[in-house]
Design a protein around this motif. Structure first.
Motif, PDB file in Angstrom:
ATOM      1  N   ASN A   6       0.828  -1.212   0.000  1.00  0.00           N
ATOM      2  CA  ASN A   6       0.000   0.000   0.000  1.00  0.00           C
ATOM      3  C   ASN A   6       0.861   1.260   0.000  1.00  0.00           C
ATOM      4  N   PHE A   7       2.062   1.172  -0.547  1.00  0.00           N
ATOM      5  CA  PHE A   7       3.020   2.277  -0.504  1.00  0.00           C
ATOM      6  C   PHE A   7       2.428   3.583  -1.014  1.00  0.00           C
ATOM      7  N   THR A   8       1.561   3.509  -1.996  1.00  0.00           N
ATOM      8  CA  THR A   8       1.007   4.726  -2.601  1.00  0.00           C
ATOM      9  C   THR A   8      -0.425   5.034  -2.148  1.00  0.00           C
ATOM     10  N   ILE A   9      -0.900   4.389  -1.101  1.00  0.00           N
ATOM     11  CA  ILE A   9      -2.306   4.573  -0.702  1.00  0.00           C
ATOM     12  C   ILE A   9      -2.564   5.970  -0.126  1.00  0.00           C
ATOM     13  N   ASN A  10      -1.592   6.524   0.566  1.00  0.00           N
ATOM     14  CA  ASN A  10      -1.754   7.847   1.174  1.00  0.00           C
ATOM     15  C   ASN A  10      -1.025   8.871   0.297  1.00  0.00           C
ATOM     16  N   ARG A  11      -1.770   9.515  -0.573  1.00  0.00           N
ATOM     17  CA  ARG A  11      -1.187  10.452  -1.540  1.00  0.00           C
ATOM     18  C   ARG A  11      -0.386  11.556  -0.852  1.00  0.00           C
ATOM     19  N   LYS A  12      -0.958  12.150   0.175  1.00  0.00           N
ATOM     20  CA  LYS A  12      -0.287  13.257   0.868  1.00  0.00           C
ATOM     21  C   LYS A  12       1.061  12.799   1.408  1.00  0.00           C
ATOM     22  N   ARG A  13       1.078  11.667   2.069  1.00  0.00           N
ATOM     23  CA  ARG A  13       2.329  11.132   2.618  1.00  0.00           C
ATOM     24  C   ARG A  13       3.321  10.841   1.493  1.00  0.00           C
ATOM     25  N   LEU A  14       2.841  10.262   0.406  1.00  0.00           N
ATOM     26  CA  LEU A  14       3.711   9.924  -0.715  1.00  0.00           C
ATOM     27  C   LEU A  14       4.353  11.175  -1.314  1.00  0.00           C
ATOM     28  N   PHE A  15       3.550  12.209  -1.560  1.00  0.00           N
ATOM     29  CA  PHE A  15       4.100  13.441  -2.139  1.00  0.00           C
ATOM     30  C   PHE A  15       5.079  14.120  -1.178  1.00  0.00           C
ATOM     31  N   GLU A  16       4.784  14.099   0.124  1.00  0.00           N
ATOM     32  CA  GLU A  16       5.715  14.654   1.115  1.00  0.00           C
ATOM     33  C   GLU A  16       7.029  13.867   1.102  1.00  0.00           C
ATOM     34  N   PHE A  17       6.935  12.550   1.025  1.00  0.00           N
ATOM     35  CA  PHE A  17       8.107  11.683   0.971  1.00  0.00           C
ATOM     36  C   PHE A  17       8.948  12.007  -0.268  1.00  0.00           C
ATOM     37  N   CYS A  18       8.296  12.099  -1.417  1.00  0.00           N
ATOM     38  CA  CYS A  18       9.009  12.391  -2.663  1.00  0.00           C
ATOM     39  C   CYS A  18       9.670  13.757  -2.607  1.00  0.00           C
ATOM     40  N   GLU A  19       8.979  14.743  -2.063  1.00  0.00           N
ATOM     41  CA  GLU A  19       9.548  16.088  -1.948  1.00  0.00           C
ATOM     42  C   GLU A  19      10.748  16.074  -0.999  1.00  0.00           C
ATOM     43  N   LEU A  20      10.657  15.343   0.088  1.00  0.00           N
ATOM     44  CA  LEU A  20      11.772  15.226   1.028  1.00  0.00           C
ATOM     45  C   LEU A  20      12.992  14.622   0.330  1.00  0.00           C
ATOM     46  N   LEU A  21      12.795  13.574  -0.442  1.00  0.00           N
ATOM     47  CA  LEU A  21      13.909  12.967  -1.163  1.00  0.00           C
ATOM     48  C   LEU A  21      14.521  13.938  -2.168  1.00  0.00           C
ATOM     49  N   ARG A  22      13.676  14.665  -2.868  1.00  0.00           N
ATOM     50  CA  ARG A  22      14.163  15.614  -3.878  1.00  0.00           C
ATOM     51  C   ARG A  22      14.935  16.775  -3.245  1.00  0.00           C
ATOM     52  N   SER A  23      14.637  17.110  -1.996  1.00  0.00           N
ATOM     53  CA  SER A  23      15.296  18.236  -1.340  1.00  0.00           C
ATOM     54  C   SER A  23      16.667  17.876  -0.762  1.00  0.00           C
ATOM     55  N   GLN A  24      17.024  16.613  -0.784  1.00  0.00           N
ATOM     56  CA  GLN A  24      18.295  16.178  -0.203  1.00  0.00           C
ATOM     57  C   GLN A  24      19.451  16.431  -1.178  1.00  0.00           C
ATOM     58  N   PRO A  25      20.649  16.657  -0.627  1.00  0.00           N
ATOM     59  CA  PRO A  25      21.796  16.950  -1.495  1.00  0.00           C
ATOM     60  C   PRO A  25      22.331  15.722  -2.243  1.00  0.00           C
TER      61      PRO A  25
END
Length: 175
Positions: A6-25
């Motif tokens: 169910n990795f993608t079941i919670n859209r808000k959590r998924l987008f926050e996770f993806c944004e967090l990864l993208r913000s890393q150096p």
């Protein structure tokens, strides 16, 4: 590898996770598993941009009668659409199909295989026999059909016994 059907079941959590990864150096490459009915272009694009390289889908079947019988709330058409969409978004795709459900027939297997022609050539279709594990509804169904519960009293490592339901194990392995 994020192992969560169910990795993608919670859209808000998924987008926050993806944004967090993208913000890393540092760019992190990752893979995940999820349900084929829990993705869309927006999700897949965000995952790809955040470093996702591959998705493992538990499709289980592409037969219109088997899917509802095993509690899947999607159609073969939705599965095909989202598998192809995943490839279109630049992701590697592995779709796992299981053969041997209690009501499985040659016709239901052939129906599943018939959808292969509609899948993008880069969708990797993995076909496996059904395995049963103690405790679930299928396990109790198998016990009623004569499955010997003492199977679990000996060490089989990480291998679970194939469930053959209405087909012979030989026939299932041929598929």
């Amino acid at each position: 590898y994020f192992c969560d059907t169910n990795f993608t079941i919670n859209r808000k959590r998924l987008f926050e996770f993806c944004e967090l990864l993208r913000s890393q150096p540092i760019a992190l490459e990752w893979t995940c598993s999820t349900r084929v009915d829990l993705v869309d272009r927006e999700i897949l694009t965000a995952m790809k941009a955040a470093g996702c390289r591959k998705i493992y889908y538990g499709v289980d079947s592409l037969c219109k009668t088997i899917l509802p019988a095993i509690g899947r709330n999607f159609t073969p058409e939705i599965a095909v659409k989202n598998l192809n969409l995943s490839v279109d978004c630049g992701l590697e795709v592995e779709a796992n199909v299981i053969i041997g459900f209690p009501s499985e027939t040659t016709e239901s297997v052939m129906e599943t295989y018939s959808y292969r022609k509609q899948l993008h050539p880069d969708v990797r279709l993995i076909v496996r026999p059904l395995k049963i594990m103690p405790g679930g509804p299928l396990y109790h169904h198998a016990l009623k059909e004569g499955f010997k519960e003492d199977y679990w009293l000996t060490d089989h490592g990480s291998e679970f016994q194939n469930y053959t339901g209405s087909m012979s194990e030989k026939r299932i392995l041929e598929y």
